[in-house]
Design a protein around this motif. Structure first.
Motif, short mmCIF file in Angstrom:
data_model
loop_
_atom_site.label_atom_id
_atom_site.label_comp_id
_atom_site.label_asym_id
_atom_site.label_seq_id
_atom_site.Cartn_x
_atom_site.Cartn_y
_atom_site.Cartn_z
N CYS A 171 78.51 -1.65 77.94
CA CYS A 171 79.87 -1.48 78.72
C CYS A 171 80.46 -0.15 78.04
O CYS A 171 80.19 0.13 77.03
N SER A 172 81.75 -0.32 78.76
CA SER A 172 82.62 0.68 77.98
C SER A 172 84.01 0.17 78.09
O SER A 172 84.28 -0.58 79.01
N MET A 173 84.89 0.78 77.54
CA MET A 173 86.17 0.37 77.38
C MET A 173 87.34 1.56 77.45
O MET A 173 86.98 2.48 76.79
N SER A 174 88.37 1.37 78.26
CA SER A 174 89.18 2.55 78.44
C SER A 174 90.57 2.52 77.78
O SER A 174 91.12 1.28 77.70
N PHE A 175 91.12 3.51 77.24
CA PHE A 175 92.19 3.43 76.66
C PHE A 175 93.14 4.57 77.15
O PHE A 175 92.83 5.67 77.20
N GLN A 176 94.50 4.19 77.48
CA GLN A 176 95.33 5.01 78.23
C GLN A 176 96.32 5.76 76.88
O GLN A 176 96.63 4.99 75.97
N HIS A 177 96.32 7.24 76.71
CA HIS A 177 97.13 7.59 75.76
C HIS A 177 97.93 8.60 75.90
O HIS A 177 97.69 9.53 77.02
N ASP A 178 98.91 8.93 75.30
CA ASP A 178 100.07 10.05 75.62
C ASP A 178 99.38 11.22 75.18
O ASP A 178 99.80 12.50 75.67
N LEU A 179 98.68 11.15 74.21
CA LEU A 179 97.97 12.51 73.22
C LEU A 179 96.78 12.20 73.10
O LEU A 179 96.37 11.79 72.21
N ILE A 180 95.96 13.22 73.60
CA ILE A 180 94.49 13.29 73.11
C ILE A 180 94.11 14.66 72.69
O ILE A 180 94.06 15.46 73.50
N VAL A 181 93.87 14.88 71.39
CA VAL A 181 93.57 16.04 70.85
C VAL A 181 92.08 16.40 70.94
O VAL A 181 91.32 15.37 70.55
N LYS A 182 91.53 17.21 71.52
CA LYS A 182 90.12 17.39 71.89
C LYS A 182 89.47 18.47 71.09
O LYS A 182 90.16 19.35 70.62
N GLY A 183 88.19 18.32 71.02
CA GLY A 183 87.39 19.58 70.73
C GLY A 183 85.98 19.33 71.50
O GLY A 183 85.04 18.73 71.02
N GLY A 184 86.00 20.01 72.70
CA GLY A 184 84.85 19.92 73.59
C GLY A 184 85.07 18.46 74.32
O GLY A 184 85.75 18.02 74.59
N GLU A 185 83.67 17.93 74.06
CA GLU A 185 83.55 16.51 74.54
C GLU A 185 84.05 15.35 73.36
O GLU A 185 84.07 14.27 73.52
N PHE A 186 84.48 15.94 72.24
CA PHE A 186 85.01 15.29 71.11
C PHE A 186 86.36 14.81 71.16
O PHE A 186 87.21 15.79 71.47
N VAL A 187 86.80 13.56 70.83
CA VAL A 187 87.96 13.10 70.67
C VAL A 187 88.47 13.47 69.20
O VAL A 187 87.68 12.62 68.23
N LYS A 188 89.40 14.30 68.83
CA LYS A 188 89.42 14.60 67.38
C LYS A 188 90.83 13.73 66.77
O LYS A 188 90.64 13.31 65.93
N THR A 189 91.79 13.50 67.92
CA THR A 189 92.91 12.90 67.26
C THR A 189 93.82 11.96 68.46
O THR A 189 93.62 12.46 69.69
N ILE A 190 94.01 10.89 68.43
CA ILE A 190 94.94 10.20 69.35
C ILE A 190 96.22 9.80 69.00
O ILE A 190 96.58 9.67 67.91
N GLY A 191 97.15 10.09 70.09
CA GLY A 191 98.33 10.02 69.64
C GLY A 191 99.29 9.28 70.78
O GLY A 191 98.99 9.21 71.82
N SER A 192 100.32 8.54 70.26
CA SER A 192 101.38 7.86 70.91
C SER A 192 102.50 8.76 70.67
O SER A 192 103.21 8.86 69.68
N VAL A 193 103.30 9.24 71.94
CA VAL A 193 104.54 10.04 71.69
C VAL A 193 105.50 9.20 72.55
O VAL A 193 105.50 8.91 73.66
N LYS A 194 106.66 8.84 71.80
CA LYS A 194 107.63 8.00 72.44
C LYS A 194 109.04 8.40 71.66
O LYS A 194 109.20 8.92 70.98
N THR A 195 109.96 8.16 72.70
CA THR A 195 111.44 8.59 72.26
C THR A 195 111.81 7.55 71.23
O THR A 195 112.84 8.02 70.42
#
Length: 315
Positions: A171-195
C-alpha cells in the motif's frame, strides 16, 4: 497607505507571490506605524517586547507582542531590506557568512512576517481565526520563496510513500507537509513551518518516526518557527506582559524517547533555548538554517516518493 488599505492587502494572499511583495508590504506598514499608532506598550515582564495599540480605525486593538530588538523600524527598513534581498543571491558564498549578514537575515525574516501578523491584528475580534490562518499560510509561503531564491528546489504538498513488505508494495501512505525539499523524484528534507510551536510539536516528531519506519530511511525533518510568545494580561488591565507558548517538557520527551529532529530554527529564541543544555543543542536561530544546515541536509540520503504539490506551493 491607510490602515484599511493595508488590511485589504494583507488579507488577499494572492498579492504575496514574491519576496518583493513581502518587502513592499513591510515598508508600507512601517511607514503607516510612524505617527498613526495610538500607543506603544512595553511588556511588564520582558521589556524588549512591545505592543502597538491601534486607533479607532483598528478598533483600538492591541497587537501581538514583537521583539523590539529584532523588528525593523521606519528609519532602517529601506536599507536593511534592500541589503537582505541582495544577500539572498550570494548567501552560499563564504564571504557572505558574517555576523552582520546573519543578523540581517534573522531580523528581516522576522520583520517581514511580524508586519503581516500585526496588520492582521487590526481586524475585528470576530475574524481572529481567519487572521491566524492567513498569517500561518503567508509564513509558510515566505520560507519557501526564500529557499527558492537561494537555490533550493522545494514545494509544499503531499508525500506519498510506498509500504513495502517482503519486497512487495502492499500500500502507500501520504503525509501532508509545509515544506518538501526535492532533488528530482527524491525527497531530500521534510519541513514544518509554523508561526509558533503551540499544539504542533508532537506531529512533527511522529511524522519523522513514521516515515523512517515505512521507508527504512532516515529522511531529515526540520521545523521552522517564527517565535513562541503571546500576549498576557497583568493585574492592571491597562498593562500587558508576555508568556511563552513553548513547552520544554514535551519537546525533551519527544527528542529523547521518539527521535530528535534534524534542526529546529527560530527567528526569536526564548531565553531557555539559550541556556538549557538540551534545548541549546537542538534549537538554533534561523540564520543557521539558511547559511549552513540546509546545504548539508540536501547532501544526505533521500527517499523516492510521489509528490503532489498543493496549489499554494511556491513560487
Amino acid at each position: 497607505m491607510t490602515l484599511k488599505q493595508l488590511v485589504a492587502r494583507v488579507t488577499d494572499k494572492e498579492r504575496f507571490s514574491s519576496i518583493e511583495a513581502y518587502v513592499e508590504f513591510a515598508r508600507s506598514f512601517l511607514d503607516y506605524v510612524l505617527g498613526n499608532i495610538q500607543a506603544t506598550i512595553v511588556s511588564q515582564n520582558e521589556p524588549h517586547y512591545h505592543f502597538w495599540q491601534y486607533r479607532k480605525e483598528g478598533h483600538f486593538n492591541v497587537s501581538r507582542p514583537f521583539n523590539s530588538e529584532l523588528m525593523l523600524t521606519h528609519d532602517n527598513c529601506e536599507t536593511e531590506l534592500a541589503e537582505f534581498v541582495g544577500l539572498l543571491t550570494c548567501i552560499k558564498e563564504p564571504r557572505s557568512d558574517t555576523p552582520e549578514h546573519r543578523q540581517r537575515l534573522s531580523r528581516c525574516i522576522y520583520s517581514l512576517q511580524q508586519t503581516i501578523g500585526i496588520a492582521l491584528d487590526a481586524l475585528p475580534a470576530g475574524q481572529s481565526n481567519q487572521a491566524r490562518k492567513i498569517n500561518g499560510d503567508l509564513f509558510e509561503r515566505l520560507i519557501r520563496l526564500l529557499l527558492v531564491r537561494v537555490g533550493v528546489d522545494c514545494t509544499s504538498g503531499t508525500v506519498s510513500v510506498p509500504v513495502v513488505v517482503d519486497g512487495k508494495v502492499e500500500c502507500s501512505m501520504s503525509f501532508q507537509h509545509d515544506l518538501i525539499v526535492k532533488g528530482g523524484e527524491f525527497v531530500k528534507t521534510i519541513g514544518s513551518v509554523k508561526t509558533s510551536s503551540k499544539d504542533r510539536l508532537g506531529k512533527i516528531f511522529v511524522d519523522k518516526f513514521l516515515l523512517q519506519k515505512l521507508t527504512d530511511k532516515e529522511v531529515p525533518h526540520v521545523a521552522i518557527f517564527l517565535n513562541d510568545v503571546q500576549r498576557k494580561k497583568t493585574a492592571n488591565p491597562q498593562q500587558y506582559g508576555v508568556s511563552t507558548t513553548f513547552l520544554p517538557g514535551p519537546f525533551k520527551a519527544f527528542t529523547l524517547k521518539i527521535n530528535p529532529l534534524d534542526g529546529i530554527y527560530y527567528c526569536d529564541l526564548r531565553p531557555n533555548m539559550r541556556t538549557d543544555p538540551l534545548l541549546q543543542r537542538h534549537i538554533r536561530t534561523i540564520d543557521h538554517f539558511f547559511f549552513g544546515d540546509i546545504w548539508s541536509l540536501i547532501n544526505r540520503d533521500a527517499v523516492v516518493a510521489k509528490l503532489e504539490p498543493t496549489a499554494d506551493a511556491a513560487p
